[in-house]
Design an enzyme around this catalytic site. Structure first.
Site, PDB file in Angstrom:
ATOM      1  CB  SER A  77     -19.313  -4.676   2.926  1.00  0.00           C
ATOM      2  OG  SER A  77     -17.957  -4.960   3.154  1.00  0.00           O
TER       3      SER A  77
HETATM    4  N1  SAM Z   1     -14.847  -1.885   5.154  1.00  0.00           N
HETATM    5  C1  SAM Z   1     -14.760  -1.602   3.754  1.00  0.00           C
HETATM    6  C2  SAM Z   1     -15.738  -0.556   3.293  1.00  0.00           C
HETATM    7  O1  SAM Z   1     -16.545  -0.108   4.090  1.00  0.00           O
HETATM    8  O2  SAM Z   1     -15.652  -0.180   2.115  1.00  0.00           O
HETATM    9  C3  SAM Z   1     -14.859  -2.825   2.869  1.00  0.00           C
HETATM   10  C4  SAM Z   1     -13.658  -3.625   2.940  1.00  0.00           C
HETATM   11  S1  SAM Z   1     -13.297  -4.708   1.621  1.00  0.00           S
HETATM   12  C5  SAM Z   1     -14.617  -5.868   1.663  1.00  0.00           C
HETATM   13  C6  SAM Z   1     -11.919  -5.517   2.433  1.00  0.00           C
HETATM   14  C7  SAM Z   1     -10.697  -4.648   2.582  1.00  0.00           C
HETATM   15  O3  SAM Z   1      -9.763  -5.327   3.399  1.00  0.00           O
HETATM   16  C8  SAM Z   1      -9.979  -4.358   1.259  1.00  0.00           C
HETATM   17  O4  SAM Z   1      -9.866  -2.994   1.072  1.00  0.00           O
HETATM   18  C9  SAM Z   1      -8.624  -5.027   1.452  1.00  0.00           C
HETATM   19  O5  SAM Z   1      -7.566  -4.368   0.790  1.00  0.00           O
HETATM   20  C10 SAM Z   1      -8.475  -4.983   2.953  1.00  0.00           C
HETATM   21  N2  SAM Z   1      -7.512  -5.919   3.515  1.00  0.00           N
HETATM   22  C11 SAM Z   1      -7.275  -7.209   3.174  1.00  0.00           C
HETATM   23  N3  SAM Z   1      -6.285  -7.710   3.925  1.00  0.00           N
HETATM   24  C12 SAM Z   1      -5.894  -6.722   4.778  1.00  0.00           C
HETATM   25  C13 SAM Z   1      -4.918  -6.634   5.808  1.00  0.00           C
HETATM   26  N4  SAM Z   1      -4.120  -7.642   6.138  1.00  0.00           N
HETATM   27  N5  SAM Z   1      -4.797  -5.466   6.471  1.00  0.00           N
HETATM   28  C14 SAM Z   1      -5.579  -4.401   6.162  1.00  0.00           C
HETATM   29  N6  SAM Z   1      -6.518  -4.422   5.189  1.00  0.00           N
HETATM   30  C15 SAM Z   1      -6.672  -5.585   4.515  1.00  0.00           C
END
Ligand code: SAM
Length: 217
Positions: free
Chosen positions: A61
């Site tokens: 992000s």
């Molecule tokens: N917090 C992260 C960072 O600091 O890099 C950025 C996260 S990215 C915008 C969103 C993440 O949410 C992705 O890696 C995606 O695979 C994960 N995600 C989506 N649905 C999910 C779920 N049901 N459970 C866990 N992770 C999930």
């Protein structure tokens, strides 16, 4: 490239100047080496104020959004936090500098493995990473003082509200696949919930049993 100088500039120009004031958040973002959480080829862009690709069609992000979401949790230090969407591990590392322990869940095993490796590399020992569908939270570790969801949900999963302790705060982007509103939900001591709309945002989708069924592509 002097990453410490770039990091200071990032905090001054993109975070402090846009209204983030919490000294704990500003200090954490001054400390965590964001360039280690992006692909090596993108390290020189790590302190720009935009999301970057981390593989598997996911993103780390934008720093401003990490700061706003962390500040919205209103941490004092020592809390127990659930993060949904480990991604690169950067947000978990920022939280870990303030909170007592961070439980972070990721649905894509390759990302969770990579995040774990970088968190170990920088000595983040108070973060637990688990591969699972995070739309159900982390039942065994509840209650949490704060829950932060770093992917966009169609609505607020009930499991998050249930897994918040008294006075706990949930920060979550809610809306359509293309655009969301960042919401903060605070659980009062009597089990009541107060909802606040913080700002418009755009996140990759939260995919799972209590989220979107797919990423819309
Ligand atoms: N917090 C992260 C960072 O600091 O890099 C950025 C996260 S990215 C915008 C969103 C993440 O949410 C992705 O890696 C995606 O695979 C994960 N995600 C989506 N649905 C999910 C779920 N049901 N459970 C866990 N992770 C999930």
């Amino acid at each position: 490239m002097d990453f410490a100088i770039s990091r200071r500039r990032m905090v001054e120009q993109h975070i402090k100047s846009r209204g983030v004031k919490d000294p704990l958040v500003l200090d954490a973002m001054l400390q965590v080496p964001r360039h280690l959480f992006v692909e090596q080829a993108l390290a020189d862009q790590a302190y720009g104020d935009y999301p970057l690709p981390i593989g598997q069609r996911q993103t780390i992000s934008q720093p401003y959004m990490v700061a706003v979401m962390t500040e919205a949790l209103q941490l004092k230090g020592g809390e127990k936090i659930l993060e949904v969407g480990t991604g690169s591990g950067y947000q978990a590392a920022v939280l870990a500098r303030i909170a007592g322990r961070v439980y972070s869940v990721e649905r894509i095993p390759e990302l969770a493995r990579r995040a774990r490796r970088i968190l170990d590399q920088i000595g983040c020992t108070n973060v637990n990473v688990k591969v699972t569908d995070g739309t159900f939270g982390w039942e065994e570790q509840q209650p949490f003082d704060g829950i932060i969801v770093t992917a966009g949900a169609p609505s607020i999963p009930r499991s998050y509200l249930d897994q918040l302790g008294p006075g706990g705060r949930l920060v979550i982007p809610v809306g359509s696949l293309g655009s969301q509103v960042l919401m903060r939900v605070t659980k009062s001591g009597e089990g009541r919930f107060e909802e606040e709309r913080l700002l418009d945002c755009r996140f990759v989708p939260l995919i799972g049993g209590n989220g979107w069924q797919n990423d819309g592509t």
